[in-house]
Design an enzyme around this catalytic site. Sequence first.
Site, PDB file in Angstrom:
ATOM      1  N   THR A 229     -29.978 -17.970  11.324  1.00 47.50           N
ATOM      2  CA  THR A 229     -29.180 -18.917  10.532  1.00 47.50           C
ATOM      3  C   THR A 229     -29.957 -19.422   9.316  1.00 47.50           C
ATOM      4  OG1 THR A 229     -29.876 -20.597  12.097  1.00 47.50           O
ATOM      5  CG2 THR A 229     -27.672 -19.725  12.365  1.00 47.50           C
ATOM      6  N   THR A 230     -31.271 -19.642   9.478  1.00 46.99           N
ATOM      7  CA  THR A 230     -32.077 -20.144   8.362  1.00 46.99           C
ATOM      8  C   THR A 230     -32.212 -19.059   7.293  1.00 46.99           C
ATOM      9  OG1 THR A 230     -33.314 -21.394  10.008  1.00 46.99           O
ATOM     10  CG2 THR A 230     -34.244 -21.323   7.819  1.00 46.99           C
TER      11      THR A 230
ATOM     12  N   ASP B 195     -30.098 -19.266  21.442  1.00 52.06           N
ATOM     13  CA  ASP B 195     -30.330 -18.255  20.397  1.00 52.06           C
ATOM     14  C   ASP B 195     -30.877 -16.976  21.009  1.00 52.06           C
ATOM     15  OD1 ASP B 195     -29.488 -20.074  18.595  1.00 52.06           O
ATOM     16  OD2 ASP B 195     -31.275 -20.090  17.352  1.00 52.06           O
TER      17      ASP B 195
ATOM     18  N   ASP C 177     -33.561 -25.316  14.075  1.00 51.22           N
ATOM     19  CA  ASP C 177     -32.454 -24.360  14.082  1.00 51.22           C
ATOM     20  C   ASP C 177     -31.599 -24.620  12.834  1.00 51.22           C
ATOM     21  OD1 ASP C 177     -30.651 -22.414  15.224  1.00 51.22           O
ATOM     22  OD2 ASP C 177     -29.325 -24.075  15.671  1.00 51.22           O
TER      23      ASP C 177
END
Length: 551
Positions: free
Chosen positions: A95-96, A403, A62
């Site tokens: 997020t990545t 998520d 994550d």
Amino acid sequence: MATGLHGPRLQIAGDRQSGQDVRSQNVMAVTAVANIVKSSLGPVGLDKMLVDDIGDVTITNDGATILRLLEVEHPAAKILVELAELQDSEVGDGTTSVVILAAELLKRANELVKNKIHPTNIISGYRIAMREACKFIEEKLAIPTESLGTETLLNTARTSMSSKIVGAEGDFFANMVVDAMNAVKTVDDITGKARYPVKAVNVLKAHGKSARESTLLRGYALNLARAAQGMPKRLSPEGGIKIACLDMNLQKARMMMGVQVLVSDPAELEKIRERENDITKERIQKILASGANVVLTTKGIDDMALKYFVEAGVVACRRVEKDDLRRIAKATGATVVMTLADMEGNETFDPAHLGTAEEIVEERVADDNMIMIKGCKYSKAVTLLLRGANDYMLDEMDRSVHDSLCVVKRVLESGSVVPGGGAVEAALSIFLENHATTLGSREQLAIGEFANSLLVLPKTLAVNAAKDATELVAALRALHYKSQTVESEAKLSQMGLDLVEGCVRNNVEAGVLEPAMSKIKMIQFATEAAITILRIDDLIRLEAQGDGGDE
């Protein structure tokens, strides 16, 4: 003659870097951070093992978690960490991607600056590109969820999980996540809009069994047992249970710190002890007299106090987490009481502070007991009980499920999705390249670089899947160019990468979907972060001040 005082040197205790040096340094720092998370993108991304200074191990892919645990020192790289956290709180997923895109935008902007394009031109070009990209997603790429049917929610949940540890059991967990979000649906009285609070889904982790043994429990579960064995295991009276939520001690009253009582007659000592016992007894009786048959407190309850609860047939729990207590109070309509004191200086307990639910049950899971509160009055709380082999796995499952819950919430509330697997990025890249040629100003170059930057995501996805990135991205771009130039081929805009087979396919039909909001926010946040760092052309680092002796 000393020229130090009159020369052009900066007269501060520190050193200064300006111009291209700073930009190159910032780009290097940001790229280094992006490279760390790059290999964890996509359904075949790899995990990272992070060990902190006291030896605690975290295994995750994550992006926000990785960056939060890295303890980044460089000020420009810190902006990326905050960027990932912002995407996590706003959308919950992606997020990545947002970090990789921001780093790529910055890298390309730096190349333009080296080619004598002023940063202000690049910034305005990036802003135009961001606005046009978001407009294009909303008008051309977003698909309303009504047109896709109920399977959409399961597909978005499955897509979100595909890159996580629970990806192998995607179907099983997707069903569980969608059921959980539908169960906590509440309708806003004023606007009439449906809301899906992620916080109403409590996640508990228990060791043992396989991930497939995880279950969805209807009710709010607390990972603790009754305070005494003599209390009933199940309570479901006619009018429902009345819950008192306390943030105070129910232990023998003691003197405050620093307060002394001087006793001249030893016989008085016994009276003081009795009075100390009576104070707690009176408090408990006031709570019981209000009709409470469940008492939850964040502090302790001593054995003497437990006796009164057992006699009254009341279920009491001590050392409840504050977060849990607040959520239960919200779900049942209770008020968290910190003191029994009223305005007149007396101690009272108002029955209006009690919350209502249908029943409370103690159940045994693994080696632990759990308290379940079912049928809450205001919001339907549910609990996901995750099972797994060890702590690392359970923690990562928790992050993956969170998520996925956020993604389902966004789809339910916004009502539109986009195809995944690099489809949006490839479509935007073609669109922005064509849009750039319509401008006759310097911004054209910045928009062209923005278009190329977007391709970093499909390329990274392909590289992580051990596929030929150049060939796949070229094939994908060809199809998206066709979809935007030939009207009869508009459906090709749904084409994305299939990373298992290593080919291009229609990702809407294949069920690889993401919330449209996730992509829009990603582009907005990444652009803003890149612009923030690009505006910096001077870095003044002050020296640490030495202690000035004892003064």
